[in-house]
Design an enzyme around this catalytic site. Structure first.
Site, PDB file in Angstrom:
ATOM      1  N   GLY A   1       0.787  -1.252   0.033  1.00 56.75           N
ATOM      2  CA  GLY A   1      -0.103  -0.104   0.065  1.00 56.75           C
ATOM      3  C   GLY A   1       0.679   1.247   0.006  1.00 56.75           C
TER       4      GLY A   1
ATOM      5  CD  GLU B   1       1.066   0.921   7.313  1.00 57.27           C
ATOM      6  OE1 GLU B   1       0.918   1.040   6.244  1.00 57.27           O
ATOM      7  OE2 GLU B   1       0.490   0.182   8.091  1.00 57.27           O
ATOM      8  CG  ASP B   2      -1.422   1.975   3.054  1.00 59.07           C
ATOM      9  OD1 ASP B   2      -1.191   1.785   4.210  1.00 59.07           O
ATOM     10  OD2 ASP B   2      -1.824   1.235   2.266  1.00 59.07           O
TER      11      ASP B   2
ATOM     12  CG  ASP C   1      -8.539   0.551   9.923  1.00 58.84           C
ATOM     13  OD1 ASP C   1      -9.206   1.150  10.776  1.00 58.84           O
ATOM     14  OD2 ASP C   1      -9.018  -0.261   9.085  1.00 58.84           O
TER      15      ASP C   1
ATOM     16  CE  LYS D   1      -9.773   3.595   7.317  1.00 60.73           C
ATOM     17  NZ  LYS D   1     -10.409   2.299   7.010  1.00 60.73           N
TER      18      LYS D   1
ATOM     19  CG  PHE E   1     -12.798  -0.314   2.199  1.00 64.87           C
ATOM     20  CD1 PHE E   1     -11.660  -0.725   2.816  1.00 64.87           C
ATOM     21  CD2 PHE E   1     -12.754  -0.456   0.834  1.00 64.87           C
ATOM     22  CE1 PHE E   1     -10.590  -1.527   2.239  1.00 64.87           C
ATOM     23  CE2 PHE E   1     -11.869  -1.105  -0.032  1.00 64.87           C
ATOM     24  CZ  PHE E   1     -10.908  -1.730   0.909  1.00 64.87           C
ATOM     25  CB  ILE E   2     -10.239   5.040   1.119  1.00 64.26           C
ATOM     26  CG1 ILE E   2      -9.154   4.826   2.064  1.00 64.26           C
ATOM     27  CG2 ILE E   2     -11.299   6.129   1.584  1.00 64.26           C
ATOM     28  CD1 ILE E   2      -8.457   5.880   1.925  1.00 64.26           C
TER      29      ILE E   2
ATOM     30  CG  ASP F   1      -5.681  -3.890  -2.019  1.00 62.42           C
ATOM     31  OD1 ASP F   1      -5.303  -3.456  -1.069  1.00 62.42           O
ATOM     32  OD2 ASP F   1      -5.861  -5.136  -2.283  1.00 62.42           O
TER      33      ASP F   1
ATOM     34  NE  ARG G   1      -1.939  -3.489  -4.002  1.00 61.46           N
ATOM     35  CZ  ARG G   1      -1.980  -3.364  -2.738  1.00 61.46           C
ATOM     36  NH1 ARG G   1      -2.016  -2.271  -1.997  1.00 61.46           N
ATOM     37  NH2 ARG G   1      -2.189  -4.671  -2.087  1.00 61.46           N
TER      38      ARG G   1
HETATM   39  P1  5GP Z   1      -4.534  -1.414  10.791  1.00 60.94           P
HETATM   40  O1  5GP Z   1      -3.175  -2.552  11.068  1.00 60.94           O
HETATM   41  O2  5GP Z   1      -4.003  -0.155  11.193  1.00 60.94           O
HETATM   42  O3  5GP Z   1      -5.727  -1.545  11.152  1.00 60.94           O
HETATM   43  O4  5GP Z   1      -4.203  -1.455   9.270  1.00 60.94           O
HETATM   44  C1  5GP Z   1      -3.458  -0.944   8.340  1.00 60.94           C
HETATM   45  C2  5GP Z   1      -3.533  -1.509   7.192  1.00 60.94           C
HETATM   46  O5  5GP Z   1      -4.816  -2.145   6.594  1.00 60.94           O
HETATM   47  C3  5GP Z   1      -3.147  -0.438   5.954  1.00 60.94           C
HETATM   48  O6  5GP Z   1      -1.942  -0.611   5.775  1.00 60.94           O
HETATM   49  C4  5GP Z   1      -4.097  -0.971   4.786  1.00 60.94           C
HETATM   50  O7  5GP Z   1      -3.276  -1.906   4.108  1.00 60.94           O
HETATM   51  C5  5GP Z   1      -5.085  -1.455   5.412  1.00 60.94           C
HETATM   52  N1  5GP Z   1      -6.129  -0.369   5.232  1.00 60.94           N
HETATM   53  C6  5GP Z   1      -6.878  -0.003   6.392  1.00 60.94           C
HETATM   54  N2  5GP Z   1      -7.700   0.673   6.147  1.00 60.94           N
HETATM   55  C7  5GP Z   1      -7.998   0.609   4.696  1.00 60.94           C
HETATM   56  C8  5GP Z   1      -8.946   1.250   3.743  1.00 60.94           C
HETATM   57  O8  5GP Z   1      -9.799   2.009   3.994  1.00 60.94           O
HETATM   58  N3  5GP Z   1      -8.654   0.953   2.480  1.00 60.94           N
HETATM   59  C9  5GP Z   1      -7.679  -0.089   2.194  1.00 60.94           C
HETATM   60  N4  5GP Z   1      -7.821  -0.284   0.702  1.00 60.94           N
HETATM   61  N5  5GP Z   1      -7.054  -0.570   2.842  1.00 60.94           N
HETATM   62  C10 5GP Z   1      -6.931  -0.171   4.295  1.00 60.94           C
END
Ligand code: 5GP
Length: 181
Positions: free
Chosen positions: A51, A105-106, A109, A137, A158-159, A165, A171
């Site tokens: 990402g 990081e992209d 969440d 978020k 969700f984006i 992706d 992507r």
């Molecule tokens: P976390 O571990 O913080 O819950 O999630 C991190 C990863 O989940 C991000 O690096 C990404 O790959 C994926 N992710 C979280 N939210 C989104 C979203 O809204 N859209 C997409 N496509 N991936 C997300």
């Protein structure tokens, strides 16, 4: 920006333009350039695949201090939801012992991925680490780690696009789209 995007079975609508994304990256890079100016150790920029590829590239070319690029691949999302379990798909591509690491990081969440990376870096002997994320978020993130550089905060939706992706599609979109109703 397109009016709508269809990926697999879902429709996405415009959310953040590429212009806005680039502006957020300009601001992040300016802050980092000020903070790392004249730093003695060369920091490692750690791209979290897949990402963060586009974000890392755009960020890196704006940085005017020396950096070394490494990457690793983690996965937790299936479809539009997090599984809660973070899997290491590919480990660190270099040695981070005694290094300052900037995790790129992209999107953050739940923060489970960041917690996992911090653990991996500690076990690998990194000196310190900072987090740089394009998106956050805040309604979902409840971890104790400080997020040092955040490009933009967004609601819990969700984006896709700009590296993000939906089941591996989307992507390559230059703009970011959100799941439609
Ligand atoms: P976390 O571990 O913080 O819950 O999630 C991190 C990863 O989940 C991000 O690096 C990404 O790959 C994926 N992710 C979280 N939210 C989104 C979203 O809204 N859209 C997409 N496509 N991936 C997300």
């Amino acid at each position: 920006m397109k009016e709508k995007i269809v990926l697999h079975d879902k429709t996405f609508v415009p959310f953040i333009s590429n212009e806005e994304i680039e502006k957020a990256i300009d601001e992040l890079a300016a802050r980092m350039n000020a903070e790392f100016k004249g730093c003695e150790d060369v920091p490692v920029l750690l791209c979290v695949l897949n990402g963060a590829i586009l974000f890392t590239a755009e960020l890196m070319k704006r940085l005017d201090f020396p950096v070394e690029l490494m990457s690793m691949k983690l996965s937790s999302y299936t479809g539009t939801h997090t599984s809660g379990e973070v899997k290491t798909v590919m480990g660190l591509t270099g040695n981070v012992k005694d290094r300052m690491v900037i995790i790129v990081e992209d999107i953050v969440d739940t923060g489970n991925t960041i917690v996992k990376i911090k653990e991996i870096l500690k076990d690998a002997g990194a000196k310190d680490s900072k987090v740089c994320t394009l998106l956050l978020k805040p309604e979902v993130y409840k971890q104790e780690y400080r997020l040092d550089y955040v490009g933009k905060s967004i609601p819990n939706a969700f984006i896709v696009g700009f590296g993000l992706d939906y089941d591996e599609l989307g992507r390559n979109l230059p703009d970011i789209y959100v799941l439609g109703q």
